[in-house]
Design a protein around this motif. Structure first.
Motif, PDB file in Angstrom:
ATOM      1  N   VAL A 646      42.089 -13.242 -19.855  1.00  0.00           N
ATOM      2  CA  VAL A 646      41.641 -14.625 -19.695  1.00  0.00           C
ATOM      3  C   VAL A 646      40.193 -14.607 -19.217  1.00  0.00           C
ATOM      4  N   THR A 647      39.366 -15.423 -19.844  1.00  0.00           N
ATOM      5  CA  THR A 647      37.973 -15.591 -19.433  1.00  0.00           C
ATOM      6  C   THR A 647      37.743 -17.055 -19.085  1.00  0.00           C
ATOM      7  N   LEU A 648      37.117 -17.287 -17.951  1.00  0.00           N
ATOM      8  CA  LEU A 648      36.794 -18.642 -17.500  1.00  0.00           C
ATOM      9  C   LEU A 648      35.281 -18.782 -17.424  1.00  0.00           C
ATOM     10  N   ARG A 649      34.804 -19.922 -17.877  1.00  0.00           N
ATOM     11  CA  ARG A 649      33.367 -20.182 -17.855  1.00  0.00           C
ATOM     12  C   ARG A 649      33.091 -21.516 -17.196  1.00  0.00           C
ATOM     13  N   LEU A 650      31.915 -21.589 -16.566  1.00  0.00           N
ATOM     14  CA  LEU A 650      31.339 -22.842 -16.088  1.00  0.00           C
ATOM     15  C   LEU A 650      30.034 -23.060 -16.836  1.00  0.00           C
ATOM     16  N   PRO A 651      29.505 -24.278 -16.838  1.00  0.00           N
ATOM     17  CA  PRO A 651      28.237 -24.508 -17.546  1.00  0.00           C
ATOM     18  C   PRO A 651      27.169 -23.523 -17.114  1.00  0.00           C
ATOM     19  N   PRO A 652      26.410 -22.977 -18.061  1.00  0.00           N
ATOM     20  CA  PRO A 652      25.437 -21.928 -17.725  1.00  0.00           C
ATOM     21  C   PRO A 652      24.203 -22.442 -17.009  1.00  0.00           C
ATOM     22  N   SER A 653      24.034 -23.734 -16.915  1.00  0.00           N
ATOM     23  CA  SER A 653      22.835 -24.303 -16.298  1.00  0.00           C
ATOM     24  C   SER A 653      22.669 -23.813 -14.864  1.00  0.00           C
ATOM     25  N   SER A 654      21.420 -23.555 -14.505  1.00  0.00           N
ATOM     26  CA  SER A 654      21.130 -23.121 -13.132  1.00  0.00           C
ATOM     27  C   SER A 654      21.395 -24.229 -12.124  1.00  0.00           C
ATOM     28  N   ALA A 655      21.603 -25.462 -12.620  1.00  0.00           N
ATOM     29  CA  ALA A 655      21.933 -26.566 -11.718  1.00  0.00           C
ATOM     30  C   ALA A 655      23.304 -26.362 -11.072  1.00  0.00           C
ATOM     31  N   TRP A 656      24.121 -25.498 -11.696  1.00  0.00           N
ATOM     32  CA  TRP A 656      25.416 -25.184 -11.110  1.00  0.00           C
ATOM     33  C   TRP A 656      25.244 -24.011 -10.149  1.00  0.00           C
ATOM     34  N   GLY A 657      25.388 -24.279  -8.890  1.00  0.00           N
ATOM     35  CA  GLY A 657      25.249 -23.229  -7.897  1.00  0.00           C
ATOM     36  C   GLY A 657      26.425 -22.264  -7.945  1.00  0.00           C
ATOM     37  N   SER A 658      26.256 -21.106  -7.336  1.00  0.00           N
ATOM     38  CA  SER A 658      27.326 -20.115  -7.269  1.00  0.00           C
ATOM     39  C   SER A 658      28.529 -20.690  -6.536  1.00  0.00           C
ATOM     40  N   ARG A 659      29.702 -20.284  -6.957  1.00  0.00           N
ATOM     41  CA  ARG A 659      30.923 -20.745  -6.296  1.00  0.00           C
ATOM     42  C   ARG A 659      32.050 -19.757  -6.589  1.00  0.00           C
ATOM     43  N   THR A 660      33.092 -19.837  -5.792  1.00  0.00           N
ATOM     44  CA  THR A 660      34.300 -19.048  -6.001  1.00  0.00           C
ATOM     45  C   THR A 660      35.480 -19.993  -6.115  1.00  0.00           C
ATOM     46  N   GLN A 661      36.240 -19.836  -7.183  1.00  0.00           N
ATOM     47  CA  GLN A 661      37.444 -20.644  -7.362  1.00  0.00           C
ATOM     48  C   GLN A 661      38.668 -19.744  -7.209  1.00  0.00           C
ATOM     49  N   GLY A 682      40.375 -14.905  -5.892  1.00  0.00           N
ATOM     50  CA  GLY A 682      39.117 -15.611  -6.062  1.00  0.00           C
ATOM     51  C   GLY A 682      38.343 -15.095  -7.260  1.00  0.00           C
ATOM     52  N   TYR A 683      37.764 -16.020  -8.022  1.00  0.00           N
ATOM     53  CA  TYR A 683      36.910 -15.689  -9.163  1.00  0.00           C
ATOM     54  C   TYR A 683      35.512 -16.224  -8.884  1.00  0.00           C
ATOM     55  N   SER A 684      34.555 -15.335  -8.879  1.00  0.00           N
ATOM     56  CA  SER A 684      33.177 -15.704  -8.543  1.00  0.00           C
ATOM     57  C   SER A 684      32.408 -16.104  -9.798  1.00  0.00           C
ATOM     58  N   PHE A 685      31.684 -17.212  -9.693  1.00  0.00           N
ATOM     59  CA  PHE A 685      30.857 -17.720 -10.784  1.00  0.00           C
ATOM     60  C   PHE A 685      29.415 -17.790 -10.294  1.00  0.00           C
ATOM     61  N   ASP A 686      28.528 -17.145 -11.008  1.00  0.00           N
ATOM     62  CA  ASP A 686      27.127 -17.077 -10.615  1.00  0.00           C
ATOM     63  C   ASP A 686      26.269 -17.396 -11.830  1.00  0.00           C
ATOM     64  N   PRO A 687      25.446 -18.444 -11.772  1.00  0.00           N
ATOM     65  CA  PRO A 687      24.613 -18.780 -12.935  1.00  0.00           C
ATOM     66  C   PRO A 687      23.668 -17.655 -13.333  1.00  0.00           C
ATOM     67  N   THR A 713      34.797 -23.225  -3.694  1.00  0.00           N
ATOM     68  CA  THR A 713      33.778 -23.300  -2.643  1.00  0.00           C
ATOM     69  C   THR A 713      32.592 -24.177  -3.021  1.00  0.00           C
ATOM     70  N   GLY A 714      32.480 -24.546  -4.308  1.00  0.00           N
ATOM     71  CA  GLY A 714      31.332 -25.337  -4.738  1.00  0.00           C
ATOM     72  C   GLY A 714      31.607 -26.803  -4.912  1.00  0.00           C
ATOM     73  N   TRP A 715      32.889 -27.183  -5.046  1.00  0.00           N
ATOM     74  CA  TRP A 715      33.250 -28.591  -5.278  1.00  0.00           C
ATOM     75  C   TRP A 715      34.756 -28.717  -5.049  1.00  0.00           C
ATOM     76  N   PRO A 716      35.211 -29.816  -4.466  1.00  0.00           N
ATOM     77  CA  PRO A 716      36.631 -29.899  -4.093  1.00  0.00           C
ATOM     78  C   PRO A 716      37.542 -30.249  -5.268  1.00  0.00           C
ATOM     79  N   ALA A 717      37.441 -29.466  -6.340  1.00  0.00           N
ATOM     80  CA  ALA A 717      38.242 -29.724  -7.531  1.00  0.00           C
ATOM     81  C   ALA A 717      38.266 -28.463  -8.386  1.00  0.00           C
ATOM     82  N   GLY A 718      39.241 -28.387  -9.292  1.00  0.00           N
ATOM     83  CA  GLY A 718      39.218 -27.356 -10.304  1.00  0.00           C
ATOM     84  C   GLY A 718      38.193 -27.692 -11.368  1.00  0.00           C
ATOM     85  N   GLN A 719      37.436 -26.702 -11.829  1.00  0.00           N
ATOM     86  CA  GLN A 719      36.378 -26.920 -12.820  1.00  0.00           C
ATOM     87  C   GLN A 719      36.365 -25.756 -13.811  1.00  0.00           C
ATOM     88  N   VAL A 720      36.388 -26.094 -15.110  1.00  0.00           N
ATOM     89  CA  VAL A 720      36.314 -25.076 -16.158  1.00  0.00           C
ATOM     90  C   VAL A 720      35.588 -25.684 -17.355  1.00  0.00           C
TER      91      VAL A 720
END
Length: 728
Positions: A646-661, A682-687, A713-720
């Motif tokens: 399984v691969t999870l992605r968040l928007p690649p924009s640098s406007a999305w700060g690092s977070r762990t879900q 925990g899965y770490s996401f880093d732009p 850690t970046g927003w109080p919701a699930g995001q994918v």
């Protein structure tokens, strides 16, 4: 296109139909948020589908059946509301305006109420069926169509992202409306008169009244040309009762939300040398029926050399721009919205060269969205780049009828309807034959192609037609094409007159097919085509249909290498299979088998539906309800499949700060009982590294794969933004 009857005469090639056989339309199913796709125009608005929004109305569709309301909706589904019902959109970004794509019962008109964060706006949306329910009996196979129209409104206030905008049928409003979608835009202020420009009001034009301003515009255009100055059209609505001629002149408005020219044919040029510049205004027509003998187009005729049309909003005319009557060259048509036309959006009707159609958005056009028709003289050296065409009614999203050395690149065509497909390259309509090098690169087709009511078989998302004469002596290169959820075949080769004329010189390389109702490739004539590196998944029947007509001619020869996911050839050339009636094609190891599949969530923020998480666009995303963990996101792979990653992605924009879900991954064969595939971690996401996280696990067979989110850690919701499941 906006064809004369002789151009449509060849449409009915009934010899190609298998007598006595009926092809079924794709079956209807429960409404879900439609798959979206990237590419096409960069637009200043954000679109939110009604079916992805809060409502107490009823779902309409999905339905691909010709002449059904849903078949002409984006995603082939919408929401119907009656008195006391509503659709409530959640703004995905700040906006101060709304443009609603809607349908009313025939013969009705009135208004719909609009609320922003619970407060009703004083002026609602004026809506009417006046421009809908069109009949064109001279076009074989056409049925009543053109069901939708658009209505727009400035809020008079700024609404922030997350604001609730409700469109409602209150008491006293229309009794019923079907809402397809809404566009939300942060509209800037009205433009101001440029220094040294002449104002049309100085020549007697008066805004917002019923007087005809045509003569004032003519006088102003003459003065502007003779003095080498621009003609300024300020904020307001101006009535143009008779067409204007223009040459060597710039006309500039205060913006398409502010300056409106009202008339069926604003500009009509029998001749022109060029350097015509049209900027930043709207054209609203009052064309209620299609008359191919009348030039009811926002612009009709010749633009000459070096002209520009930019920033226009064109609606309810017959066509947006129809270029004819002489040579036009080095023309740029860009950044326009062309909506709800009775026929073509833009047509280059011969002798248009070295010109560019760029970053235009077209929706609900009654024929081809964008067409190059080499009528009498070749259209040559033109580029159609980064345009979006949604729901052309009777023809194609983008069509090349003959011509030479034209390029189609980076476009998006979606939700085409009967009597056309997504992209067409053809010797058709008596065009100057295809020649030189024709290039199609990095284009996308989403739910493109349809059942042809005359032929009774499907038309492709990308198709080639040797109807008038063989496609030979030309080099046609297709690269980077993506076809998503094609109702029928993805790619088609045909002689639409049933004479078996050959098709040659086509090279197709690097194609992705993600869902095809019938075949990846459908050939109904002879010739030789090279197809390489075409990867397919979700093929509804089998890989190839290769049944030429007449049956006495050779089958198409296919060459190429590196193809995968579309084995098998249809064996019974006397029948046509129903879409999605064949065995499942084997999945290729490592391929993402979640894209475009049914997906659901325990909750979602309006404007961020679960379908954003497997649409192939990393810039769109799903977001759950806030401050309400745990939350789940579940994809249905359609059948039990062997998976191992399984691969999870968040928007690649640098406007999305690092977070762990924090996520648990589980699977199920029946959608009821789930087993853990990967425990909570925990899965770490880093732009800086693409905002991507992956995990592999022991190969297992699952139909449903579920993500359970318990922290972010970046927003109080699930995001994918992309939820990818790899085939083992």
């Amino acid at each position: 296109m906006s064809p004369t009857p002789r151009r449509r005469a060849a449409l009915l090639a009934v010899a190609l139909a298998a007598s006595g056989f009926t092809v079924l339309a794709p079956p209807a199913s429960a409404a879900t948020c439609p798959t979206t796709a990237s590419g096409g125009a960069s637009v200043p608005f954000r679109t939110v589908e009604a079916e992805c929004s809060a409502t107490n109305g009823s779902a309409v569709g999905p339905d691909y059946t010709q002449a059904s309301i849903a078949s002409e909706a984006s995603g082939r589904q919408a929401v119907r509301i009656g008195t006391g019902q509503y659709v409530e959109f959640t703004l995905p970004a700040a906006a101060n305006s709304i443009n609603v794509h809607y349908n009313l019962p025939d013969g009705s008109s009135g208004r719909l109420s609009v609320y922003v964060n619970g407060t009703k706006l004083g002026s609602g949306l004026s809506v009417t069926s006046r421009y809908s329910y069109v009949d064109t009996p001279w076009i074989p196979g056409a049925k009543t169509h053109h069901f939708f129209d658009d209505a727009r409104l400035l809020f008079g206030q700024n609404a922030s992202a997350g604001a609730k905008v409700r469109v409602a049928a209150d008491s006293g409003d229309v009794g019923q409306a079907t809402i397809d979608l809404a566009d939300f835009e942060q509209v800037g202020g009205a433009g101001t008169k440029p220094a040294n420009a002449l104002s049309v009001t100085d020549y007697g034009a008066t805004a917002n009244d019923s007087s005809d301003d045509s003569q004032a515009f003519r006088t102003g255009l003459s003065a502007a040309r003779s003095q080498g100055r621009e003609l300024w059209v300020p904020q307001g609505r101006f009535e143009i009762g008779s067409a204007l001629q223009i040459d060597q002149t710039t006309v500039r408005g205060a913006g398409p939300w502010y300056t409106v020219l009202h008339g069926n044919n604003i500009f009509n040029n029998g001749s022109a040398s060029g350097n015509i510049k049209l900027y930043d205004f709207a054209v609203f027509g009052d064309v209620t029926e299609r008359n191919d003998g009348s030039p009811d187009n926002a612009f009709h005729g010749v633009l000459g050399n070096g002209s520009v049309v930019s920033g226009l909003w064109i609606q309810d005319t017959k066509c947006g721009l129809w270029l004819m009557n002489g040579a036009s060259s080095n023309v740029t048509i860009e950044n326009n919205r062309i909506l709800d036309t009775q026929a073509d959006g833009v047509n280059f009707d011969g002798a248009v060269t070295n010109s560019t159609l760029r970053n235009n958005y077209l929706r609900n056009n009654g024929d081809d969205g964008l067409a190059l028709w080499s009528n009498g003289q070749a259209d040559s050296g033109n580029s159609l780049v980064n345009n979006t065409v949604v729901q052309p009614n009777l023809a194609n999203g983008i069509a090349l009828y003959g011509g030479s050395n034209n390029t189609v690149s980076g476009n998006l065509v979606q939700d085409t309807n009967a009597l056309g497909g997504g992209y067409l390259v053809a010797n058709r309509f008596n065009s100057v034959p295809l020649s030189g090098t024709v290039t199609l690169s990095n284009n996308t087709a989403l739910r493109a192609g349809a059942l042809d009511p005359n032929w009774q078989f499907g038309v492709g998302a990308l198709w080639f037609d040797a109807r008038d004469q063989a496609i030979t002596g030309v080099t046609i290169r297709v690269t980077g094409f993506t076809a998503i959820q094609s109702p029928y075949e993805a790619i088609q080769f045909i002689d639409g007159n049933g004479a078996g004329k050959p098709i040659q010189g086509i090279t197709i390389d690097g194609v992705t097919v993600q869902g095809a109702g019938t075949f990846v490739v459908q050939s109904q004539t002879q010739g030789s085509v090279s197809i390489s590196n075409l990867t397919a998944s979700g093929v509804g029947v089998t890989g190839t249909y290769n049944c030429p007509y007449p049956t006495s001619i050779p089958r198409m020869t296919f060459t190429g290498s590196g193809n995968s996911g579309w084995t098998g050839t249809w064996s019974d050339c006397s029948t046509w299979p129903a879409p999605n009636s064949g065995p499942q094609q084997p999945q290729q190891p490592g391929s993402n088998i979640a894209r475009g599949k049914a997906i659901s969530a325990s909750s979602s923020q309006g404007g961020f539906p679960p379908s954003n998480a497997n649409d192939g666009d990393a810039n769109s995303y799903w977001e759950s309800a806030n401050n309400a963990f745990p939350q789940t996101l579940t994809v249905d792979l359609g059948t039990a499949s062997s998976i191992n990653k399984v691969t999870l992605r968040l928007p690649p924009s640098s406007a999305w700060g690092s977070r762990t879900q924090t996520v648990t991954i589980s699977g199920s064969t029946d959608g009821g009982s789930y087993t853990t595939l990967v425990g909570s971690r925990g899965y770490s996401f880093d732009p800086a590294s693409g905002n991507t996280a992956s995990v592999s696990f022991t190969t297992t067979s699952q139909r449903f794969v579920r993500l359970t989110f318990t922290g972010n850690t970046g927003w109080p919701a699930g995001q994918v933004s992309e939820f990818e499941v790899a085939a083992a």
